[in-house]
Design an enzyme around this catalytic site. Structure first.
Site, mmCIF file in Angstrom:
data_model
loop_
_atom_site.group_PDB
_atom_site.id
_atom_site.type_symbol
_atom_site.label_atom_id
_atom_site.label_comp_id
_atom_site.label_asym_id
_atom_site.label_seq_id
_atom_site.Cartn_x
_atom_site.Cartn_y
_atom_site.Cartn_z
ATOM 1 N N SER A 154 21.419 131.872 104.580
ATOM 2 C CA SER A 154 21.015 133.276 104.625
ATOM 3 C C SER A 154 19.483 133.378 104.698
ATOM 4 C CB SER A 154 21.630 133.981 103.402
ATOM 5 O OG SER A 154 21.613 135.358 103.523
ATOM 6 N N ASP A 237 30.768 136.789 109.160
ATOM 7 C CA ASP A 237 29.422 137.370 109.144
ATOM 8 C C ASP A 237 29.441 138.575 110.090
ATOM 9 O OD1 ASP A 237 27.428 136.171 107.491
ATOM 10 O OD2 ASP A 237 27.514 134.345 108.684
ATOM 11 N N HIS A 269 30.233 135.219 104.577
ATOM 12 C CA HIS A 269 28.829 134.880 104.343
ATOM 13 C C HIS A 269 28.622 134.056 103.062
ATOM 14 C CE1 HIS A 269 24.518 135.649 104.993
ATOM 15 N NE2 HIS A 269 24.415 135.805 103.684
HETATM 16 N N1 LIG Z 1 23.061 143.379 99.591
HETATM 17 C C1 LIG Z 1 23.377 142.051 99.985
HETATM 18 C C2 LIG Z 1 23.131 141.153 98.820
HETATM 19 C C3 LIG Z 1 23.010 139.740 99.193
HETATM 20 O O1 LIG Z 1 22.912 139.422 100.353
HETATM 21 C C4 LIG Z 1 23.015 138.751 98.101
HETATM 22 C C5 LIG Z 1 23.025 139.168 96.782
HETATM 23 C C6 LIG Z 1 23.072 138.242 95.752
HETATM 24 C C7 LIG Z 1 23.080 136.915 96.050
HETATM 25 C C8 LIG Z 1 23.038 136.495 97.373
HETATM 26 C C9 LIG Z 1 23.013 137.419 98.399
HETATM 27 N N2 LIG Z 1 22.992 137.086 99.737
HETATM 28 C C10 LIG Z 1 22.934 135.885 100.287
HETATM 29 O O2 LIG Z 1 22.703 134.877 99.739
HETATM 30 C C11 LIG Z 1 24.796 141.987 100.464
HETATM 31 O O3 LIG Z 1 25.321 142.983 100.897
HETATM 32 O O4 LIG Z 1 25.412 140.938 100.447
#
Ligand SMILES: N[C@@H](CC(=O)c1ccccc1NC=O)C(=O)O
Length: 294
Positions: A154, A237, A269
């Site tokens: 990510s 994704d 994801h």
């Molecule tokens: N608002 C994001 C938050 C997010 O991407 C995320 C939140 C906590 C831990 C990891 C995350 N994303 C990727 O590692 C979502 O919708 O997934």
């Protein structure tokens, strides 16, 4: 004419950049909660099975610490996988980011995971320089490291891609980067500016441009252009995440870099990366294969 992210309204753009809303397994809050639980628990297991050196300071700032997980016989020589955690540059830390260690150390591979200053304390320029610096300091201190592989998820895949276009003469050492695995990454930060993700980051358009791997590919140094790059997306994704990975992959190919593009079916994801604790998982096998072959 093909639609671009610029044609999406704010609401749709935010949906596209909310990975948790695309998981078919759980609702959005549950999938993030499960991700943190899974990765925290995995990291605890890694620390109990591998030899570790935790909290090595790589700079002056409080947060500039990294963890090393060492394979058996680490005094001779070993390849190092550097794992860069995601969380939109504002969540997570190395405390949840050692879950992929067990199968790697079993195969004689060391793992390094760094903390960087997440937003709002950190900003994008600082985060990028911290990641680069942590790698330079590690290879300077541990000359047993025979080669470096980068893996990021990510926002961490974005940071891997930024590391690939580092001007290494500005750092204490030049790592021998042999490969990179970029999982569900973001390679153009401009769309992000127009979403909730930028509330904490507060990137200007210029800061987003100079920190967009898509826009600094031509700065990639020649020794990096010979490494193996694997671009990976989860089946579930969002279309914007698929587009970002596709376009980054195509740009690498156009540059003549040896790159592959892989979609991992049946994953979203979050579990696309969580499953790295499992030696039999497809992505774990891809990483082990890459390190064996290069
Ligand atoms: N608002 C994001 C938050 C997010 O991407 C995320 C939140 C906590 C831990 C990891 C995350 N994303 C990727 O590692 C979502 O919708 O997934």
């Amino acid at each position: 004419m093909e639609l671009s992210w610029r044609d999406l309204g704010r609401e749709e753009l935010e949906h596209q950049y909310s990975p948790s809303q695309w998981s078919p397994r759980m609702d959005k809050d549950a999938v993030i909660k499960a991700h943190v639980k899974e990765t925290t628990e995995g990291t605890r297991i890694s620390r109990s099975v591998a030899k570790t050196i935790l909290n090595i300071q790589y700079g002056e700032r409080e947060s500039e610490k990294l963890d090393l997980y060492l394979p058996q016989g680490s005094s001779t020589g070993f390849p190092l996988l550097v794992y860069i955690h995601g969380g939109y540059w504002q969540f997570l830390s190395k405390e949840e980011s050692g879950f992929m260690v067990p199968p790697l150390v079993r195969h004689g591979i060391g793992v390094m995971v760094m903390d960087y200053d997440i937003a709002p304390q950190g900003h994008m320029d600082l985060i990028v320089s911290q990641v680069r610096r942590s790698i330079a300091v590690t290879i300077q201190r541990y000359p047993q490291i025979t080669g470096v592989y980068l893996c990021g998820h990510s926002a961490g895949a974005h940071l891997v891609a930024m590391t690939l276009c580092t001007k290494w003469s500005e750092y204490v050492a030049t790592p021998d980067i042999k490969g990179a695995i970029l999982v569900s990454g973001v390679f153009d930060l401009l769309p992000i500016i127009h979403t909730y993700v930028n509330d904490a980051l507060k990137m200007s358009e210029m800061e987003a441009e100079r920190n967009s791997p898509m826009r600094c590919l031509t700065q990639m140094e020649s020794h990096i252009r010979t490494c193996q790059i694997e671009v990976v997306v989860a089946e579930h994704d969002s279309p914007e995440f698929h587009r970002q990975s596709q376009e980054y992959f195509q740009s690498l190919q156009a540059l003549g870099v040896s790159a592959t593009f892989t979609q991992i079916n049946g994953t979203d994801h979050f579990d696309v990366i969580e499953q790295l604790h499992d030696e039999k998982y497809m992505l774990t096998q891809m990483i082990l294969d890459m390190i064996k072959k290069t």
